[in-house]
Motif scaffolding. Sequence first.
Motif, PDB file in Angstrom:
ATOM      1  N   GLU A  98     -15.454   7.128   9.310  1.00 47.45           N
ATOM      2  CA  GLU A  98     -15.526   5.671   9.402  1.00 47.45           C
ATOM      3  C   GLU A  98     -14.674   5.116  10.547  1.00 47.45           C
ATOM      4  OE1 GLU A  98     -17.356   3.501   7.718  1.00 47.45           O
ATOM      5  OE2 GLU A  98     -18.303   5.020   6.448  1.00 47.45           O
ATOM      6  N   ARG A  99     -13.677   5.880  10.982  1.00 46.90           N
ATOM      7  CA  ARG A  99     -12.775   5.457  12.066  1.00 46.90           C
ATOM      8  C   ARG A  99     -12.149   4.090  11.771  1.00 46.90           C
ATOM      9  NH1 ARG A  99     -13.172   8.911  16.246  1.00 46.90           N
ATOM     10  NH2 ARG A  99     -15.050  10.218  16.363  1.00 46.90           N
ATOM     11  N   PHE A 100     -11.394   4.032  10.701  1.00 43.03           N
ATOM     12  CA  PHE A 100     -10.743   2.786  10.292  1.00 43.03           C
ATOM     13  C   PHE A 100      -9.684   2.367  11.303  1.00 43.03           C
ATOM     14  CE2 PHE A 100     -12.183   4.412   6.127  1.00 43.03           C
ATOM     15  CZ  PHE A 100     -12.930   3.309   5.721  1.00 43.03           C
ATOM     16  N   ASP A 101      -9.597   1.068  11.506  1.00 40.56           N
ATOM     17  CA  ASP A 101      -8.543   0.519  12.356  1.00 40.56           C
ATOM     18  C   ASP A 101      -7.246   0.339  11.585  1.00 40.56           C
ATOM     19  OD1 ASP A 101     -10.153   0.003  14.796  1.00 40.56           O
ATOM     20  OD2 ASP A 101     -11.251  -1.321  13.450  1.00 40.56           O
ATOM     21  N   VAL A 102      -7.341  -0.155  10.336  1.00 46.26           N
ATOM     22  CA  VAL A 102      -6.156  -0.503   9.553  1.00 46.26           C
ATOM     23  C   VAL A 102      -6.292   0.053   8.139  1.00 46.26           C
ATOM     24  CG1 VAL A 102      -4.748  -2.394   8.649  1.00 46.26           C
ATOM     25  CG2 VAL A 102      -5.865  -2.634  10.880  1.00 46.26           C
ATOM     26  N   ALA A 103      -5.170   0.528   7.591  1.00 44.35           N
ATOM     27  CA  ALA A 103      -5.117   0.971   6.197  1.00 44.35           C
ATOM     28  C   ALA A 103      -3.919   0.324   5.511  1.00 44.35           C
ATOM     29  CB  ALA A 103      -5.008   2.488   6.100  1.00 44.35           C
ATOM     30  N   PHE A 104      -4.149  -0.245   4.323  1.00 38.58           N
ATOM     31  CA  PHE A 104      -3.090  -0.844   3.514  1.00 38.58           C
ATOM     32  C   PHE A 104      -2.884  -0.006   2.256  1.00 38.58           C
ATOM     33  CE2 PHE A 104      -4.530  -4.554   5.910  1.00 38.58           C
ATOM     34  CZ  PHE A 104      -3.329  -5.176   6.242  1.00 38.58           C
ATOM     35  N   ASN A 105      -1.617   0.172   1.901  1.00 36.76           N
ATOM     36  CA  ASN A 105      -1.251   0.875   0.667  1.00 36.76           C
ATOM     37  C   ASN A 105      -0.220   0.012  -0.053  1.00 36.76           C
ATOM     38  OD1 ASN A 105       0.279   2.542  -1.160  1.00 36.76           O
ATOM     39  ND2 ASN A 105      -0.601   4.346  -0.180  1.00 36.76           N
ATOM     40  N   ALA A 121      -6.585   6.137   9.727  1.00 30.20           N
ATOM     41  CA  ALA A 121      -6.569   4.795  10.310  1.00 30.20           C
ATOM     42  C   ALA A 121      -5.509   4.711  11.405  1.00 30.20           C
ATOM     43  CB  ALA A 121      -6.292   3.759   9.225  1.00 30.20           C
ATOM     44  N   ARG A 122      -5.793   3.998  12.486  1.00 29.05           N
ATOM     45  CA  ARG A 122      -4.847   3.908  13.606  1.00 29.05           C
ATOM     46  C   ARG A 122      -3.576   3.172  13.215  1.00 29.05           C
ATOM     47  NH1 ARG A 122      -7.405   1.117  18.454  1.00 29.05           N
ATOM     48  NH2 ARG A 122      -8.397  -0.143  16.839  1.00 29.05           N
ATOM     49  N   TRP A 123      -3.713   2.107  12.406  1.00 34.47           N
ATOM     50  CA  TRP A 123      -2.571   1.326  11.955  1.00 34.47           C
ATOM     51  C   TRP A 123      -2.468   1.479  10.438  1.00 34.47           C
ATOM     52  CZ3 TRP A 123       0.326  -1.324  15.592  1.00 34.47           C
ATOM     53  CH2 TRP A 123      -0.271  -1.535  16.834  1.00 34.47           C
ATOM     54  N   ARG A 124      -1.293   1.865   9.954  1.00 35.03           N
ATOM     55  CA  ARG A 124      -1.110   2.055   8.511  1.00 35.03           C
ATOM     56  C   ARG A 124       0.167   1.365   8.068  1.00 35.03           C
ATOM     57  NH1 ARG A 124      -1.446   8.542   9.246  1.00 35.03           N
ATOM     58  NH2 ARG A 124      -3.142   8.465  10.799  1.00 35.03           N
ATOM     59  N   VAL A 125       0.086   0.762   6.887  1.00 34.25           N
ATOM     60  CA  VAL A 125       1.269   0.097   6.341  1.00 34.25           C
ATOM     61  C   VAL A 125       1.289   0.337   4.838  1.00 34.25           C
ATOM     62  CG1 VAL A 125       0.115  -2.141   6.002  1.00 34.25           C
ATOM     63  CG2 VAL A 125       2.593  -2.056   6.276  1.00 34.25           C
ATOM     64  N   ALA A 126       2.486   0.507   4.270  1.00 34.94           N
ATOM     65  CA  ALA A 126       2.612   0.786   2.842  1.00 34.94           C
ATOM     66  C   ALA A 126       3.797   0.030   2.266  1.00 34.94           C
ATOM     67  CB  ALA A 126       2.775   2.283   2.590  1.00 34.94           C
ATOM     68  N   HIS A 127       3.723  -0.205   0.961  1.00 38.87           N
ATOM     69  CA  HIS A 127       4.790  -0.843   0.197  1.00 38.87           C
ATOM     70  C   HIS A 127       5.696   0.247  -0.354  1.00 38.87           C
ATOM     71  CE1 HIS A 127       5.898  -3.409  -3.593  1.00 38.87           C
ATOM     72  NE2 HIS A 127       6.851  -3.444  -2.671  1.00 38.87           N
TER      73      HIS A 127
END
Length: 358
Positions: A98-105, A121-127
């Motif tokens: 899918e070549r995700f741009d952003v991933a949120f966790n 995903a190129r950009w990833r962010v997590a809590h």
Amino acid sequence: MWWMRRTTLSGFYEQTRSALKVVVVDLGFLGDSLHLVPALWEIRDHYPQSKLHVLSSPLGAEVIELAPCVDRLWPVELAPGKRTWREQWRIVRALRRERFDVAFNFGGSDRTIIMTALTAARWRVAHAAGREHFWNRWLIANWVPRRDPDLAVFEQRRQVLVACGFRLGPARFDLKVDEGSQNWAAARVPLGAVHLSLNSANPLKEWPLEHHVVLLKALWNVQSELRVTVSAAARERERERLQRLAETVHDARLQVLSEKLSIAQLAGVLKRCRLHIGPDSGVLHLALALGVPTISFFRAHGGYRAWLPHGAAHRVISVPCTCIDHYEAPCERLGRAECLAQIQPAQVAEVVCEQLKT
């Protein structure tokens, strides 16, 4: 690492606002998935041009399917007896294509951290709400410090987005129940009934069955025409409690939904009810998300405040729990929460009557 981009948290949104594909990794069940929905709406609003995907458990996928803001769901089987490495690897490969741009966790559990990294995903962010490991930042570059644990779970997730530079609107669920499920419920449940939930996935969150019997009789003494609908999940223990209640009460005013309900069907049932009564469970949070007034039972311990329903339409009856963190908790051996047993049916009946008046 070269495939993962790091930025200042407050600038995360500005750096990624042109994203065309966004994925949220959350493998929770009924309650967790419901509390994810307000954050999903915010992501939808802030990335209007993107496709929004959600990786979820099969039950969570049923829940999130009610949220029109999501474009695609990826159910991941979590049960050890059902999942296979071949199927898990097939999903990972498909996600990477899918070549995700952003991933949120938003959860920060070990499993979801790994799955977030595997999306590539190129950009990833997590809590940072789970355990800390030295390899966490190898897999996800951007981390939001843990939010206030006493905030409602859905608000904690929204505040993760605030830390990423989002400007939030009012929290909303905006669930949509399909017409077929609404018609199914209309054929079985009278409009204005009270919905009763006996069970939770954890038996120690449940109010005693005999208290429910006394409560129903007390309510019918005051409102003889009151119709009560009771449902349960497909688990054998929960079905047994449902059957025992029906046999003990033996009253036509108690309607037992013995079928295995889908989440959409359960939502259709709740939408026809004027009040939901039950323990801390996924059904309670579904009622909250649908705007149905609730009365709930909670053990006061640990991070329970994050799961409390808030607002004038919701009444919480809580009692201190002294054994929850005990090494040899007496209630664990008994399979029954003695603290919740101290909540008397007369007290609950009074609260129910007050809620029904409003």
